[in-house]
Design an enzyme around this catalytic site. Structure first.
Site, PDB file in Angstrom:
ATOM      1  N   ASN A 226       0.858  -1.197   0.000  1.00 16.20           N
ATOM      2  CA  ASN A 226       0.000   0.000   0.000  1.00 16.20           C
ATOM      3  C   ASN A 226       0.891   1.243   0.000  1.00 16.20           C
ATOM      4  O   ASN A 226       2.116   1.134  -0.044  1.00 16.20           O
ATOM      5  CB  ASN A 226      -0.924  -0.033   1.219  1.00 16.20           C
ATOM      6  CG  ASN A 226      -0.134  -0.089   2.499  1.00 16.20           C
ATOM      7  OD1 ASN A 226       0.541   0.857   2.868  1.00 16.20           O
ATOM      8  ND2 ASN A 226      -0.173  -1.243   3.166  1.00 16.20           N
ATOM      9  N   ASP A 295      -4.418  -6.529   5.131  1.00 15.86           N
ATOM     10  CA  ASP A 295      -5.509  -7.331   5.702  1.00 15.86           C
ATOM     11  C   ASP A 295      -5.578  -8.699   5.040  1.00 15.86           C
ATOM     12  O   ASP A 295      -6.120  -9.644   5.598  1.00 15.86           O
ATOM     13  CB  ASP A 295      -6.846  -6.608   5.510  1.00 15.86           C
ATOM     14  CG  ASP A 295      -6.942  -5.371   6.388  1.00 15.86           C
ATOM     15  OD1 ASP A 295      -6.543  -5.456   7.561  1.00 15.86           O
ATOM     16  OD2 ASP A 295      -7.387  -4.313   5.899  1.00 15.86           O
ATOM     17  N   LYS A 305       8.810 -17.070 -10.641  1.00 13.12           N
ATOM     18  CA  LYS A 305       8.045 -15.922 -11.153  1.00 13.12           C
ATOM     19  C   LYS A 305       6.825 -16.414 -11.935  1.00 13.12           C
ATOM     20  O   LYS A 305       6.948 -17.307 -12.789  1.00 13.12           O
ATOM     21  CB  LYS A 305       8.967 -15.094 -12.065  1.00 13.12           C
ATOM     22  CG  LYS A 305       8.306 -13.855 -12.588  1.00 13.12           C
ATOM     23  CD  LYS A 305       9.246 -13.094 -13.518  1.00 13.12           C
ATOM     24  CE  LYS A 305       8.436 -12.045 -14.260  1.00 13.12           C
ATOM     25  NZ  LYS A 305       9.131 -11.513 -15.403  1.00 13.12           N
ATOM     26  N   PHE A 346      -4.737   3.305  14.546  1.00  7.67           N
ATOM     27  CA  PHE A 346      -5.169   4.275  13.548  1.00  7.67           C
ATOM     28  C   PHE A 346      -6.333   3.662  12.784  1.00  7.67           C
ATOM     29  O   PHE A 346      -6.519   2.441  12.806  1.00  7.67           O
ATOM     30  CB  PHE A 346      -4.034   4.597  12.565  1.00  7.67           C
ATOM     31  CG  PHE A 346      -3.156   5.726  13.038  1.00  7.67           C
ATOM     32  CD1 PHE A 346      -2.244   5.521  14.054  1.00  7.67           C
ATOM     33  CD2 PHE A 346      -3.255   6.989  12.473  1.00  7.67           C
ATOM     34  CE1 PHE A 346      -1.444   6.557  14.522  1.00  7.67           C
ATOM     35  CE2 PHE A 346      -2.464   8.031  12.918  1.00  7.67           C
ATOM     36  CZ  PHE A 346      -1.555   7.821  13.940  1.00  7.67           C
ATOM     37  N   LYS A 360     -13.586   0.016  15.453  1.00  6.88           N
ATOM     38  CA  LYS A 360     -12.201  -0.481  15.616  1.00  6.88           C
ATOM     39  C   LYS A 360     -11.734  -0.343  17.068  1.00  6.88           C
ATOM     40  O   LYS A 360     -10.977  -1.169  17.565  1.00  6.88           O
ATOM     41  CB  LYS A 360     -11.257   0.251  14.659  1.00  6.88           C
ATOM     42  CG  LYS A 360     -11.451  -0.237  13.225  1.00  6.88           C
ATOM     43  CD  LYS A 360     -10.583   0.438  12.192  1.00  6.88           C
ATOM     44  CE  LYS A 360     -10.960  -0.139  10.823  1.00  6.88           C
ATOM     45  NZ  LYS A 360     -10.396   0.563   9.696  1.00  6.88           N
ATOM     46  N   LYS A 364     -10.598  -3.928  18.473  1.00 11.11           N
ATOM     47  CA  LYS A 364      -9.149  -4.084  18.658  1.00 11.11           C
ATOM     48  C   LYS A 364      -8.726  -3.860  20.110  1.00 11.11           C
ATOM     49  O   LYS A 364      -7.539  -3.759  20.402  1.00 11.11           O
ATOM     50  CB  LYS A 364      -8.408  -3.140  17.714  1.00 11.11           C
ATOM     51  CG  LYS A 364      -8.671  -3.525  16.238  1.00 11.11           C
ATOM     52  CD  LYS A 364      -8.027  -2.586  15.262  1.00 11.11           C
ATOM     53  CE  LYS A 364      -8.528  -2.838  13.857  1.00 11.11           C
ATOM     54  NZ  LYS A 364      -7.588  -3.548  12.987  1.00 11.11           N
TER      55      LYS A 364
HETATM   56  O1  PMT Z   1       2.751   6.162   6.579  1.00 13.26           O
HETATM   57  P1  PMT Z   1       2.167   7.472   6.069  1.00 13.26           P
HETATM   58  O2  PMT Z   1       2.420   7.683   4.586  1.00 13.26           O
HETATM   59  O3  PMT Z   1       2.596   8.655   6.907  1.00 13.26           O
HETATM   60  O4  PMT Z   1       0.579   7.370   6.190  1.00 13.26           O
HETATM   61  C1  PMT Z   1      -0.017   7.338   7.442  1.00 13.26           C
HETATM   62  C2  PMT Z   1      -1.139   6.303   7.524  1.00 13.26           C
HETATM   63  C3  PMT Z   1      -2.294   6.732   6.616  1.00 13.26           C
HETATM   64  C4  PMT Z   1      -0.632   4.925   7.084  1.00 13.26           C
HETATM   65  C5  PMT Z   1      -1.587   6.262   9.030  1.00 13.26           C
HETATM   66  O5  PMT Z   1      -2.036   7.534   9.406  1.00 13.26           O
HETATM   67  C6  PMT Z   1      -2.689   5.228   9.229  1.00 13.26           C
HETATM   68  O6  PMT Z   1      -3.871   5.505   9.106  1.00 13.26           O
HETATM   69  N1  PMT Z   1      -2.284   3.965   9.575  1.00 13.26           N
HETATM   70  C7  PMT Z   1      -3.188   2.826   9.683  1.00 13.26           C
HETATM   71  C8  PMT Z   1      -3.507   2.299   8.325  1.00 13.26           C
HETATM   72  C9  PMT Z   1      -4.408   1.089   8.371  1.00 13.26           C
HETATM   73  O7  PMT Z   1      -3.971   0.029   8.081  1.00 13.26           O
HETATM   74  O8  PMT Z   1      -5.605   1.346   8.837  1.00 13.26           O
HETATM   75  P2  PMT Z   1      -6.756   0.192   9.074  1.00 13.26           P
HETATM   76  O9  PMT Z   1      -7.981   0.990   9.319  1.00 13.26           O
HETATM   77  O10 PMT Z   1      -6.742  -0.786   7.951  1.00 13.26           O
HETATM   78  O11 PMT Z   1      -6.273  -0.551  10.378  1.00 13.26           O
HETATM   79  C10 PMT Z   1      -6.702  -0.158  11.680  1.00 13.26           C
HETATM   80  C11 PMT Z   1      -5.627  -0.408  12.689  1.00 13.26           C
HETATM   81  O12 PMT Z   1      -5.354  -1.815  12.783  1.00 13.26           O
HETATM   82  C12 PMT Z   1      -4.303   0.269  12.375  1.00 13.26           C
HETATM   83  O13 PMT Z   1      -3.747   0.738  13.588  1.00 13.26           O
HETATM   84  C13 PMT Z   1      -3.453  -0.873  11.801  1.00 13.26           C
HETATM   85  O14 PMT Z   1      -2.052  -0.674  12.076  1.00 13.26           O
HETATM   86  C14 PMT Z   1      -3.983  -2.075  12.557  1.00 13.26           C
HETATM   87  N2  PMT Z   1      -3.915  -3.359  11.830  1.00 13.26           N
HETATM   88  C15 PMT Z   1      -4.558  -3.542  10.645  1.00 13.26           C
HETATM   89  C16 PMT Z   1      -4.513  -4.777  10.016  1.00 13.26           C
HETATM   90  C17 PMT Z   1      -3.772  -5.824  10.629  1.00 13.26           C
HETATM   91  N3  PMT Z   1      -3.667  -7.036  10.063  1.00 13.26           N
HETATM   92  N4  PMT Z   1      -3.152  -5.611  11.794  1.00 13.26           N
HETATM   93  C18 PMT Z   1      -3.223  -4.407  12.412  1.00 13.26           C
HETATM   94  O15 PMT Z   1      -2.634  -4.214  13.491  1.00 13.26           O
END
Ligand code: PMT
Length: 432
Positions: A226, A295, A305, A346, A360, A364
């Protein structure tokens, strides 16, 4: 909102370095000209800057430049010491609140590591008291940076508490692309400001922070990923360090270097990030998930490949990828947390920002979710700024467009308050 004008507020106050005396050492590197800019920025923040050049640096940039920028005498030769009762190199080293060497060449690093004091700068460095913060910003060709001697010298300096402002990757003076470029002037100045404006708010607290993008391989040459640059997580790590925390930064792929002073763990996949997070799950005071974690990952990783058949027609369907769910790191760590531990996640959303953030927060086991609507200009992935709403169990706080460093500062203000409240409650409960 217009996407072409984004104001990034400065995180350093204009007088952030007032009353601070900085010894700026400049060694012989083509990047020496950037030291003039560093010097100018430090002086603008009202630092009292004293410059010492190695004789080779003085062949790249002139003494008058630094003298004009600092309004202080600039020293090069050991025998330049004015005829006075004071021993200038000892005086300079002992009176500095911080010593910065930028750029630090391979030769300077080697001499510093081995205690060689054969010019004014290295003599000042060896006369620097142990408690004075010493920062070096290396700059050299990639082969020199990766040479075992340089690697060992840098490691030795780190073990002695020298902080390294990591060199960046880019086009080098030798026209090669690689690691070894002097870090951005802003990064170096910020490292100095952070070091000199440290607070003890999180003294002794261990923060584990994830940042950047995970990569899920499809075959030996391709992966799913991503647009996360790591900027948000790095800004939080830098701010946590400034406030006295010990920081372990677990990163996937990033386009910015980690801040000086973190314990840096680099991983590729969501599974590796989970493993690293679990290793630290017992010890942390605060866990912050700023990484964009996949995810889904390919169900099967091809060992060779994936080829298209030679006689493929353009309108023929390509291969179908089957994906599996990855394990949620935040939810896993959140489910194990002890009462004193705080979990901050986040939420990168494109719709229903607050409702999704609340969902979330619950699923979480988080104490705080920082929600960013990544469709807004100046917010989310791969930009210097962000627009976030902090969502806790009983509050929502929306912030305007701010630099990621300023957002990090506001998040840490919130965390500090939550942590104090949490620790007080635990104390009260245990005294009943
Ligand atoms: O890195 P930058 O370019 O500065 O951009 C910042 C950002 C947009 C990446 C950051 O601000 C942000 O939003 N990070 C979380 C991105 C994300 O994966 O969001 P989510 O809504 O899909 O996940 C929610 C939370 O679960 C996040 O804290 C994520 O780290 C966590 N997660 C998600 C999936 C997973 N398998 N394990 C996790 O721990």
């Amino acid at each position: 909102m217009s996407s072409d004008i984004v104001r990034v507020p400065q995180s350093a106050q204009p007088t952030a370095l007032a009353g601070k005396r900085i010894l700026l050492g400049v060694s012989g590197s083509i990047a020496a000209y950037k030291a003039a800019d560093i010097c100018s920025q430090l002086a603008k923040l009202e630092a009292d800057v004293h410059v010492v050049l190695t004789p080779r640096a003085a062949r790249f940039v002139g003494v008058p430049t630094f003298a004009a920028l600092t309004r202080n005498p600039v020293l090069v030769d050991l025998f330049d010491e004015p005829q006075s009762r004071r021993i200038v190199h000892v005086d300079l080293a002992q009176s500095a609140h911080l010593v910065l060497v930028a750029p630090a060449s391979a030769n300077l690093i080697a001499r510093l590591a081995h205690g060689i004091a054969d010019d004014m700068l290295t003599t000042c460095l060896i006369a620097t008291p142990r408690g004075t913060p010493l920062l070096i910003a290396p700059a050299m060709n990639t082969i020199m940076w990766e040479h075992p001697a340089t690697v060992a010298n840098v490691q030795l300096l780190r073990t002695r508490g020298v902080r390294v402002v990591e060199p960046a990757e880019g086009l080098l003076a030798c026209q090669e692309v690689g690691v070894g470029k002097l870090a951005e002037v802003e990064t170096i100045v910020q490292a100095v400001v952070d070091q000199l404006t440290r607070t003890r708010e999180f003294d002794g607290d261990e923060f584990v922070i994830t940042a950047g993008a995970t990569r899920e391989p499809l075959d030996p040459v391709r992966f799913l990923t991503n647009r996360s640059s790591g900027r948000m997580g790095v800004a939080i790590a830098a701010e946590a360090l400034r406030r006295g925390a010990t920081v372990t930064l677990i990163t996937g792929h990033m386009s910015v270097p980690p801040p000086t002073g973190v314990d840096w763990i680099q991983v590729e996949t969501a599974e590796e990030m989970l493993g690293a997070a679990l290793e630290h799950a017992q010890r942390f005071a605060v866990f912050i998930g700023a990484a964009a974690v996949a995810d889904f990952a390919p169900e099967r990783i091809a060992t060779a490949k994936i080829k298209k058949p030679v006689d493929v027609k353009n309108d023929e369907a390509g291969p179908v990828l089957r994906l599996r769910r990855t394990q949620d790191i935040l939810a896993t760590v959140g489910a194990m947390k002890r009462p004193a531990q705080l979990i901050v996640g986040f939420a990168a959303e494109t719709e229903d920002l607050i409702a999704n953030a609340r969902r979330k927060l619950q699923s979480k086991h988080a104490d705080l979710i920082v929600a960013n609507d990544v469709t807004q200009a100046g917010a989310g992935f791969d930009v210097e700024t962000n627009i976030v709403t902090m969502v806790g169990s009983d509050f929502e706080r929306s912030l305007p467009l701010l630099s990621k460093r300023e957002v990090a500062s506001r998040i840490l203000d919130e965390i500090a308050e939550m942590r104090t409240g949490r620790l007080n409650t635990i104390r009260e409960e245990s005294s009943q």
